[in-house]
Enzyme design. Structure first.
Site, PDB file in Angstrom:
ATOM      1  N   SER A   1      -0.384  25.486   8.019  1.00 25.67           N
ATOM      2  CA  SER A   1      -0.772  25.298   6.630  1.00 25.67           C
ATOM      3  C   SER A   1      -2.073  24.189   6.785  1.00 25.67           C
ATOM      4  O   SER A   1      -2.694  23.884   7.972  1.00 25.67           O
ATOM      5  CB  SER A   1       0.166  24.432   6.035  1.00 25.67           C
ATOM      6  N   LYS A   2      -2.627  23.976   5.592  1.00 26.67           N
ATOM      7  CA  LYS A   2      -3.943  23.417   5.717  1.00 26.67           C
ATOM      8  C   LYS A   2      -3.762  21.780   6.403  1.00 26.67           C
ATOM      9  O   LYS A   2      -4.738  21.471   7.116  1.00 26.67           O
ATOM     10  CB  LYS A   2      -4.166  23.083   4.047  1.00 26.67           C
TER      11      LYS A   2
END
Ligand code: GLU
Length: 485
Positions: free
Chosen positions: A255-256
């Protein structure tokens, strides 16, 4: 067999996630491996998720990575428009939805919010959805027409039978079968006239003659719905290949938060495009032998989607760095210099031969930002501990180092030619005279001129770069440090 046609169908929602780039790459490779066509289609029907500038990111990424599309919004191949919002204006989705209505495979639904909120709901894919009770399926043709004429808001729903099963086939996951009773009469056309995501996707893949669909396995659970649509139309579905999840080193979905989940993140961290593409190719796919370094052309030649693995692919940042280092080593000196220049300039403000320094560090770094800590000693002599003069193998001590530096200082002061070769000669003559090993003299000199344990170059190379004045200054500093130790 018909010509292979694949498509990359990104939604313009922001940066290019590594998983999306992998889908694009695999689609590209499948097409190019067989001389097929690779297409770009923009899926922008979800206006809420639209991010300004995201379309530019898509184009830029594809161009930079060499995933050149044969057809797309900017390259008409006769299957356009290639942007869903433009396709919508042609009325294509409504037209196909009406076809299904004609066939009894879909129906108009006029139920308002109030009625729907009274129906029972279910959690599907983490979202609560209403299970529709087919209420409007019983409306007569006349009733439907009267409602439409009266301008009553409507949606079009797919009519999914209550009995039987639906089987969907994925190339990697095999057959997936669900009971039809578990499937909802999903909306095909929303009340604002927009198609739902799944519906547009199926209509487009079919009407654009797509033969192979590659995408993340987050779509796998909706796949029976896709199959129902293909069956309702009587169309043959494309080959579906759902890719394994990409996880971080802790086996959590990438994820980010990881800081390296998008192509742009990786570029900002100094990775080379070729290395990123090579690395991403191996996130789930591997060749028959253990080869790891591939150019895009080599990937085209070797890629076989049957060798994609179902197990989650771990994004191994250390491996990416290693791979990038390999690409750096193989790079042409001039090109490396050009790319390293901004980093060198950032680290070094004094007048130095940056070209020479670039060549020196080329085989010693994994990413460009590594340059900084490798060359910063050239900018300014760092504070260092005199213990660094002690080296077991070189048989040096603080005392021996002090003696060597003191004896060498007048020789270096007398020396006019500060080329590496000439300086090396000074050292070699000294070593011969003294009857000691090279390292016995080189180690203290290198320590004095660099203040570092590890340097990208030897003592005299460093002196050549620094020039006479700075070299002498640093040797004197070393003497001072050792005298006070
Ligand atoms: N528009 C979808 C996405 O960006 C792609 C889905 C597909 O490839 O079928 O995730």
């Amino acid at each position: 067999m018909s010509k292979i046609r694949t498509r990359f169908a990104p939604s313009p929602t922001g940066r290019m996630h590594v998983g999306n780039l992998r889908s694009a790459l695999y689609e590209f490779l499948i097409a190019k491996h067989d001389g097929g066509d690779f297409m770009l289609r923009i899926e922008d029907t979800d206006q809420e998720r639209f991010v300004e500038g995201a379309i530019d990111i898509i184009y830029r990424t594809m161009e930079k990575t060499g995933l050149i599309h044969d057809e797309g919004p900017d390259k008409d191949g006769g299957f356009g428009p290639y942007v869903q919002s433009e396709r919508m204006k042609t009325g294509i989705y409504m037209e196909y939805a009406k076809q299904l209505v004609e066939k009894g495979e879909a129906y108009y639904c006029f139920c308002d919010k109030e009625r729907l909120s009274g129906l029972k709901s279910e959690v599907v894919e983490g979202k609560e959805i209403t299970v529709y009770d087919k209420h409007c399926l019983s409306l007569s043709k006349e009733e439907v027409e009267a409602n439409l004429a009266a301008g009553k808001p409507f949606v079009i729903r797919q009519n999914i039978p209550n009995e039987g099963k639906t089987t969907f086939h994925d190339e990697l996951y095999g057959d997936i079968t669900v009971e039809n009773s578990e499937l909802d009469d999903m909306i095909l056309i929303k009340s604002d006239g927009y198609p739902t995501y799944n519906f547009a996707n199926v209509v487009d893949d079919h009407t654009m003659n797509i033969t192979h669909v590659v995408r993340g396995n987050e779509y796998l659970s909706s796949s029976p719905k896709y199959q129902r649509l293909y069956d309702a139309f009587g169309w043959e579905s494309p080959v579906y290949i759902h890719l394994p999840l990409i996880t971080d080193e802790n086996h959590k979905k990438l994820s980010k938060r990881s800081g390296h989940s998008s192509f742009e993140d990786l570029l900002e961290q100094g990775f080379l495009t070729e290395a990123i593409v090579n690395f991403i190719a191996l996130l789930g796919w591997s060749p028959e032998d253990n080869t790891e370094i591939f150019t895009l052309d080599e990937l085209i030649a070797n890629f076989d989607y049957k060798r994609i693995s179902k197990s989650p692919a771990v994004f191994d940042y250390t491996k990416l760095k290693w791979m990038n280092g390999e690409y750096m080593k193989a790079m042409d000196d001039d090109k490396f210099y050009e790319m390293a220049l901004p980093y060198l300039k950032q680290a070094l403000t004094r007048e130095l031969d940056l070209k020479k320094i670039a060549t020196m560090v080329k085989s010693r770094i994994e990413v460009f930002p590594d340059i900084c800590q490798l060359v910063d000693f050239l900018e300014e002599l760092p504070a260092y501990d005199p213990v660094m003069y002690e080296h077991k193998k070189m048989k040096t001590t603080k005392e021996s180092s002090l003696e060597v530096l003191k004896e060498l200082l007048p020789k270096f002061e007398a020396q006019e030619d500060y080329s590496n070769d000439a300086l090396y000669q000074v050292l070699v003559s000294y070593v011969e005279e003294k009857g000691c090993k090279n390292g016995y003299a080189m180690w203290p000199v290198r320590t004095a001129v660099s203040g570092k344990q590890m340097t990208p170059a030897g003592a005299t190379e460093i002196m050549e770069l620094l020039g006479k004045e700075e070299s002498i200054y640093r040797i004197k500093k070393g003497i001072e440090l050792l005298e006070n130790a």
